[in-house]
Design a protein around this motif. Structure first.
Motif, PDB file in Angstrom:
ATOM      1  N   ASN A 116      50.628  42.288  43.184  1.00  0.00           N
ATOM      2  CA  ASN A 116      51.753  42.576  42.297  1.00  0.00           C
ATOM      3  C   ASN A 116      52.893  43.132  43.147  1.00  0.00           C
ATOM      4  N   LEU A 117      53.820  42.248  43.482  1.00  0.00           N
ATOM      5  CA  LEU A 117      54.998  42.630  44.267  1.00  0.00           C
ATOM      6  C   LEU A 117      56.279  42.345  43.483  1.00  0.00           C
ATOM      7  N   ALA A 118      56.153  42.324  42.167  1.00  0.00           N
ATOM      8  CA  ALA A 118      57.295  42.030  41.303  1.00  0.00           C
ATOM      9  C   ALA A 118      58.351  43.130  41.395  1.00  0.00           C
ATOM     10  N   TYR A 119      59.578  42.743  41.036  1.00  0.00           N
ATOM     11  CA  TYR A 119      60.696  43.695  40.982  1.00  0.00           C
ATOM     12  C   TYR A 119      60.911  44.399  42.315  1.00  0.00           C
ATOM     13  N   ASN A 120      61.001  43.590  43.373  1.00  0.00           N
ATOM     14  CA  ASN A 120      61.420  44.071  44.681  1.00  0.00           C
ATOM     15  C   ASN A 120      62.589  43.209  45.134  1.00  0.00           C
ATOM     16  N   GLN A 121      62.801  43.116  46.434  1.00  0.00           N
ATOM     17  CA  GLN A 121      63.914  42.318  46.955  1.00  0.00           C
ATOM     18  C   GLN A 121      63.441  41.410  48.089  1.00  0.00           C
ATOM     19  N   PHE A 122      62.220  40.899  47.973  1.00  0.00           N
ATOM     20  CA  PHE A 122      61.682  40.022  49.004  1.00  0.00           C
ATOM     21  C   PHE A 122      62.479  38.721  49.071  1.00  0.00           C
ATOM     22  N   THR A 123      62.590  38.189  50.280  1.00  0.00           N
ATOM     23  CA  THR A 123      63.302  36.931  50.508  1.00  0.00           C
ATOM     24  C   THR A 123      62.374  35.960  51.241  1.00  0.00           C
ATOM     25  N   GLY A 124      62.875  34.749  51.455  1.00  0.00           N
ATOM     26  CA  GLY A 124      62.080  33.756  52.163  1.00  0.00           C
ATOM     27  C   GLY A 124      61.201  32.963  51.208  1.00  0.00           C
ATOM     28  N   THR A 137      45.366  37.309  40.164  1.00  0.00           N
ATOM     29  CA  THR A 137      46.674  37.748  39.666  1.00  0.00           C
ATOM     30  C   THR A 137      47.692  37.637  40.795  1.00  0.00           C
ATOM     31  N   LEU A 138      48.812  36.993  40.501  1.00  0.00           N
ATOM     32  CA  LEU A 138      49.894  36.851  41.472  1.00  0.00           C
ATOM     33  C   LEU A 138      51.212  37.066  40.742  1.00  0.00           C
ATOM     34  N   LEU A 139      51.826  38.221  40.949  1.00  0.00           N
ATOM     35  CA  LEU A 139      53.081  38.575  40.286  1.00  0.00           C
ATOM     36  C   LEU A 139      54.153  38.779  41.347  1.00  0.00           C
ATOM     37  N   LEU A 140      55.062  37.810  41.435  1.00  0.00           N
ATOM     38  CA  LEU A 140      56.155  37.868  42.416  1.00  0.00           C
ATOM     39  C   LEU A 140      57.507  37.732  41.715  1.00  0.00           C
ATOM     40  N   ASN A 141      57.524  37.894  40.403  1.00  0.00           N
ATOM     41  CA  ASN A 141      58.760  37.720  39.645  1.00  0.00           C
ATOM     42  C   ASN A 141      59.805  38.768  40.003  1.00  0.00           C
ATOM     43  N   HIS A 142      61.060  38.389  39.779  1.00  0.00           N
ATOM     44  CA  HIS A 142      62.212  39.267  40.026  1.00  0.00           C
ATOM     45  C   HIS A 142      62.280  39.715  41.490  1.00  0.00           C
ATOM     46  N   ASN A 143      62.303  38.705  42.375  1.00  0.00           N
ATOM     47  CA  ASN A 143      62.621  38.920  43.779  1.00  0.00           C
ATOM     48  C   ASN A 143      63.726  37.939  44.141  1.00  0.00           C
TER      49      ASN A 143
END
Length: 254
Positions: A116-124, A137-143
């Motif tokens: 769960n890395l959602a709501y961060n600022q990851f790029t790439g 579970t894979l939550l990467l939304n809102h990056n």
């Protein structure tokens, strides 16, 4: 009194068994992680990294290995180092709602189930190396992630994530290349069809670009001449039949 001392001894031994004896690779990875965080919990004292399991906020250990990293909404800043893959027994990585930047690490520990890395600022882009994981579970939304689904991603991910698609998978609200439908042929069920939070809009399918026909100058000129000719012929026949009708009306009147 002896019974009380025995209880304390058992608790102490248990504490040591859980918190002590981290492998050097995991100690080094925790150190890298602490250095990569430009803003981190005050308890993350690198000089006390050997006791991270018992003293570092959000670090949970089992049998001498890091088992969970749980720091949601903890005002973290910085990035995730590649050495995070050294946590081979880690099952949960939850850093939701922070200000982490940079690319996602190319690999995670082989035992990782929940990310769960959602709501961060990851790029790439999405790491191809994650395809070997059995994530539930894979939550990467809102990056700010970009690109396509890697060709290697059908692997274990489709089998594990498609069970909970829409619940255990959310890749929405990023900057995916949604105009390129071939990007999603690699993983047709991954966070798309049937998901409440598809990677791309329009029921989880990559939208198709509108059809635009581009005409050459010669074609444009030919079209204009043809249209003018049709208008002229219509006007001519209207005039001709109108005149005949007028003359017939005159003769009838006489």
């Amino acid at each position: 009194m002896d019974r009380i001392l025995a209880v304390f001894l058992v608790l102490a031994v248990s504490l040591v068994a859980v918190n002590a004896g981290l492998p050097q690779t995991e100690i080094a990875a925790l150190t890298d992680l602490a250095n990569a965080f430009t803003s981190k919990p005050s308890s993350w004292n690198i000089s006390d990294v050997d006791n991270a399991c018992s003293s570092w906020q959000g670090v949970g250990c089992v049998d001498g290995h890091v088992f969970v990293l749980n720091l949601p909404n903890a005002s973290l800043a910085g990035s995730l180092p590649a050495s995070i893959a050294a946590f081979t027994q880690m099952q949960t990585l939850n850093l939701r709602g922070n200000a982490l930047i940079g690319p996602l690490p190319p690999a995670l520990g082989v035992s990782t189930l929940i990310v769960n890395l959602a709501y961060n600022q990851f790029t790439g882009s999405l790491p191809a190396g994650w395809s070997s994981l059995g994530l539930t579970t894979l939550l990467l939304n809102h990056n700010n992630l970009t690109g396509c689904v890697p060709a290697s991603w059908p692997g274990n991910l489709n089998q594990s994530l498609s069970i909970e698609v829409g619940l255990g998978c959310d890749l929405s609200s990023n900057e995916w290349d949604c105009g390129n439908s071939t990007c999603y042929e690699n993983a047709p069920t991954l966070c798309q069809s049937g998901s409440a939070n598809p990677m791309c809009p329009v029921s989880g399918e990559a939208p198709h670009a509108p059809f635009v026909y581009h005409m050459t100058p010669v074609q444009i000129a030919g079209t204009c001449v043809g249209a003018a000719l049709i208008i002229f012929l219509v006007a001519f026949f209207v005039w001709k039949f109108g005149c005949k009708n007028n003359q017939r009306a005159k003769y009838e009147a006489i």
